[in-house]
Write a protein that holds these residues in place. Structure first.
Motif, PDB file in Angstrom:
ATOM      1  N   VAL A  19       0.867  -1.178   0.000  1.00  0.00           N
ATOM      2  CA  VAL A  19       0.000   0.000   0.000  1.00  0.00           C
ATOM      3  C   VAL A  19       0.902   1.225   0.000  1.00  0.00           C
ATOM      4  CG1 VAL A  19      -1.918  -1.098   1.235  1.00  0.00           C
ATOM      5  CG2 VAL A  19      -0.117   0.071   2.526  1.00  0.00           C
ATOM      6  N   VAL A  20       0.329   2.383  -0.268  1.00  0.00           N
ATOM      7  CA  VAL A  20       1.057   3.647  -0.159  1.00  0.00           C
ATOM      8  C   VAL A  20       0.779   4.224   1.214  1.00  0.00           C
ATOM      9  CG1 VAL A  20       1.292   5.994  -1.062  1.00  0.00           C
ATOM     10  CG2 VAL A  20       0.973   4.070  -2.645  1.00  0.00           C
ATOM     11  N   LEU A  21       1.843   4.586   1.938  1.00  0.00           N
ATOM     12  CA  LEU A  21       1.723   5.226   3.251  1.00  0.00           C
ATOM     13  C   LEU A  21       2.300   6.628   3.116  1.00  0.00           C
ATOM     14  CD1 LEU A  21       3.009   2.287   5.504  1.00  0.00           C
ATOM     15  CD2 LEU A  21       0.634   2.855   4.932  1.00  0.00           C
ATOM     16  N   SER A  22       1.478   7.631   3.388  1.00  0.00           N
ATOM     17  CA  SER A  22       1.901   9.017   3.172  1.00  0.00           C
ATOM     18  C   SER A  22       1.925   9.798   4.465  1.00  0.00           C
ATOM     19  CB  SER A  22       0.955   9.719   2.189  1.00  0.00           C
ATOM     20  OG  SER A  22       1.065   9.137   0.914  1.00  0.00           O
ATOM     21  N   GLY A  23       3.005  10.543   4.655  1.00  0.00           N
ATOM     22  CA  GLY A  23       3.132  11.485   5.756  1.00  0.00           C
ATOM     23  C   GLY A  23       3.322  12.878   5.204  1.00  0.00           C
ATOM     24  N   PRO A  24       3.579  13.849   6.078  1.00  0.00           N
ATOM     25  CA  PRO A  24       3.743  15.226   5.611  1.00  0.00           C
ATOM     26  C   PRO A  24       4.919  15.415   4.649  1.00  0.00           C
ATOM     27  CG  PRO A  24       3.467  15.147   8.003  1.00  0.00           C
ATOM     28  CD  PRO A  24       3.627  13.736   7.535  1.00  0.00           C
ATOM     29  N   ARG A  25       6.023  14.644   4.848  1.00  0.00           N
ATOM     30  CA  ARG A  25       7.211  14.863   4.014  1.00  0.00           C
ATOM     31  C   ARG A  25       7.746  13.604   3.356  1.00  0.00           C
ATOM     32  NH1 ARG A  25      10.577  17.976   8.560  1.00  0.00           N
ATOM     33  NH2 ARG A  25       9.454  16.426   9.794  1.00  0.00           N
ATOM     34  N   VAL A  26       7.187  12.448   3.716  1.00  0.00           N
ATOM     35  CA  VAL A  26       7.667  11.170   3.198  1.00  0.00           C
ATOM     36  C   VAL A  26       6.483  10.370   2.662  1.00  0.00           C
ATOM     37  CG1 VAL A  26       8.683   8.948   3.856  1.00  0.00           C
ATOM     38  CG2 VAL A  26       9.645  11.058   4.773  1.00  0.00           C
ATOM     39  N   ARG A  27       6.718   9.704   1.548  1.00  0.00           N
ATOM     40  CA  ARG A  27       5.720   8.769   1.024  1.00  0.00           C
ATOM     41  C   ARG A  27       6.411   7.420   0.843  1.00  0.00           C
ATOM     42  NH1 ARG A  27       3.980  11.351  -3.361  1.00  0.00           N
ATOM     43  NH2 ARG A  27       5.370  10.275  -4.792  1.00  0.00           N
ATOM     44  N   LEU A  28       5.806   6.367   1.389  1.00  0.00           N
ATOM     45  CA  LEU A  28       6.300   5.008   1.215  1.00  0.00           C
ATOM     46  C   LEU A  28       5.457   4.343   0.134  1.00  0.00           C
ATOM     47  CD1 LEU A  28       6.817   3.960   4.946  1.00  0.00           C
ATOM     48  CD2 LEU A  28       8.456   5.002   3.375  1.00  0.00           C
ATOM     49  N   GLU A  29       6.125   3.992  -0.968  1.00  0.00           N
ATOM     50  CA  GLU A  29       5.452   3.370  -2.110  1.00  0.00           C
ATOM     51  C   GLU A  29       5.937   1.934  -2.250  1.00  0.00           C
ATOM     52  OE1 GLU A  29       6.603   5.610  -5.542  1.00  0.00           O
ATOM     53  OE2 GLU A  29       5.615   7.453  -4.868  1.00  0.00           O
ATOM     54  N   PRO A  30       5.057   0.990  -2.594  1.00  0.00           N
ATOM     55  CA  PRO A  30       5.542  -0.363  -2.868  1.00  0.00           C
ATOM     56  C   PRO A  30       6.661  -0.300  -3.908  1.00  0.00           C
ATOM     57  CG  PRO A  30       3.150  -0.327  -2.795  1.00  0.00           C
ATOM     58  CD  PRO A  30       3.598   1.103  -2.740  1.00  0.00           C
ATOM     59  N   ILE A  31       7.774  -0.924  -3.608  1.00  0.00           N
ATOM     60  CA  ILE A  31       8.951  -0.810  -4.475  1.00  0.00           C
ATOM     61  C   ILE A  31       8.692  -1.483  -5.811  1.00  0.00           C
ATOM     62  CG2 ILE A  31      10.170  -2.919  -3.784  1.00  0.00           C
ATOM     63  CD1 ILE A  31      12.698  -1.052  -3.509  1.00  0.00           C
ATOM     64  N   GLY A  32       9.252  -0.901  -6.861  1.00  0.00           N
ATOM     65  CA  GLY A  32       9.092  -1.454  -8.201  1.00  0.00           C
ATOM     66  C   GLY A  32      10.213  -0.991  -9.112  1.00  0.00           C
ATOM     67  N   PRO A  33      10.256  -1.516 -10.321  1.00  0.00           N
ATOM     68  CA  PRO A  33      11.331  -1.183 -11.259  1.00  0.00           C
ATOM     69  C   PRO A  33      11.485   0.318 -11.504  1.00  0.00           C
ATOM     70  CG  PRO A  33      10.024  -3.015 -12.100  1.00  0.00           C
ATOM     71  CD  PRO A  33       9.316  -2.499 -10.879  1.00  0.00           C
ATOM     72  N   GLN A  34      10.407   1.068 -11.366  1.00  0.00           N
ATOM     73  CA  GLN A  34      10.466   2.511 -11.602  1.00  0.00           C
ATOM     74  C   GLN A  34      11.350   3.238 -10.586  1.00  0.00           C
ATOM     75  OE1 GLN A  34       7.895   0.810 -10.393  1.00  0.00           O
ATOM     76  NE2 GLN A  34       6.735   1.999  -8.892  1.00  0.00           N
ATOM     77  N   HIS A  35      11.669   2.584  -9.471  1.00  0.00           N
ATOM     78  CA  HIS A  35      12.500   3.212  -8.437  1.00  0.00           C
ATOM     79  C   HIS A  35      13.990   2.903  -8.589  1.00  0.00           C
ATOM     80  CE1 HIS A  35       8.506   2.735  -6.305  1.00  0.00           C
ATOM     81  NE2 HIS A  35       8.704   4.043  -6.292  1.00  0.00           N
ATOM     82  N   ALA A  36      14.339   1.949  -9.443  1.00  0.00           N
ATOM     83  CA  ALA A  36      15.708   1.426  -9.475  1.00  0.00           C
ATOM     84  C   ALA A  36      16.741   2.505  -9.786  1.00  0.00           C
ATOM     85  CB  ALA A  36      15.815   0.274 -10.469  1.00  0.00           C
ATOM     86  N   ARG A  37      16.495   3.343 -10.772  1.00  0.00           N
ATOM     87  CA  ARG A  37      17.505   4.336 -11.160  1.00  0.00           C
ATOM     88  C   ARG A  37      17.774   5.318 -10.021  1.00  0.00           C
ATOM     89  NH1 ARG A  37      20.224   5.677 -15.365  1.00  0.00           N
ATOM     90  NH2 ARG A  37      19.060   4.295 -16.742  1.00  0.00           N
ATOM     91  N   GLN A  38      16.721   5.810  -9.382  1.00  0.00           N
ATOM     92  CA  GLN A  38      16.916   6.767  -8.286  1.00  0.00           C
ATOM     93  C   GLN A  38      17.586   6.096  -7.087  1.00  0.00           C
ATOM     94  OE1 GLN A  38      12.957   8.305  -7.784  1.00  0.00           O
ATOM     95  NE2 GLN A  38      13.163   9.718  -9.509  1.00  0.00           N
TER      96      GLN A  38
END
Length: 196
Positions: free
Chosen positions: A6-25
């Motif tokens: 699931v996506v967990l969002s706070g005021p300054r941080v967002r936790l997204e389920p990890i996926g290939p779109q995150h690899a480069r960063q």
């Protein structure tokens, strides 16, 4: 208790389920040896290393025994680390928060406090966890102090728990937070976040 991506969002941080779109960063922030000193994974030496690590996390999520997140800073528009739920025991309503790392520039900032708050809040308030564990290398003084600062209770040390990348023995110190302690820990985390 059934943790799912699931996506967990706070005021300054967002936790997204990890996926290939995150690899480069993640590759861009995950090359420093200091990040991985107490972890079994070596620093990312190439984009392929980061892609392989992300794919390992995706595969473990598909097997339903882990939920791994990319730590995203929406204001910066990028992923700067990762954290997750592992050792999930649905029948006993327990899990571990772990596989946590952040780019060096984001260590000792609000990031870890907000991530722990989001993960613990979701585990206890939404999923009904009875116990959350956090473990670290006994030599990782910074991590131990951070866990103690948020209210983790040291429960014990597993000697010769793992073999480090350099062949040395790793002793792991286990901390726990149980459901009866969560209101105090939540209050502490909220006060800490209000100061950052």
């Amino acid at each position: 208790m059934d943790p799912q991506p699931v996506v967990l969002s706070g005021p300054r941080v967002r936790l997204e389920p990890i996926g290939p779109q995150h690899a480069r960063q993640l590759y861009e922030v995950g090359q420093d040896e200091a990040i991985w000193r107490y972890l079994l994974t070596p620093p990312f030496a190439s984009l392929e290393d980061a892609q392989g690590w992300v794919q390992m996390c995706v595969d473990r999520m598909a097997a339903n025994n882990r939920v791994q997140f990319a730590v995203v800073l929406p204001d910066e528009g990028k992923a700067i680390g990762s954290t997750g739920y592992l050792d999930i025991d649905r029948a006993n309503r327990t899990l571990e928060v772990g596989m946590t790392w952040y780019g060096v520039a984001y260590q000792r900032t609000f990031v870890n406090t907000e991530c722990k708050y989001l993960l613990l809040k979701h585990a206890f308030d939404d999923l009904g966890a009875r116990r959350v564990c956090i473990k670290t290398d006994t030599n990782n003084t910074r991590s131990r102090r951070a866990i103690e600062r948020i209210g983790g209770v040291q429960e014990g040390i597993l000697r010769n728990h793992r073999i480090n990348r350099d062949g040395s023995n790793r002793d792991s110190v286990y901390y726990g937070i149980i459901e009866e302690e969560w209101p105090r820990v939540r209050e502490n985390l909220e006060a800490m976040l209000a100061r950052t």
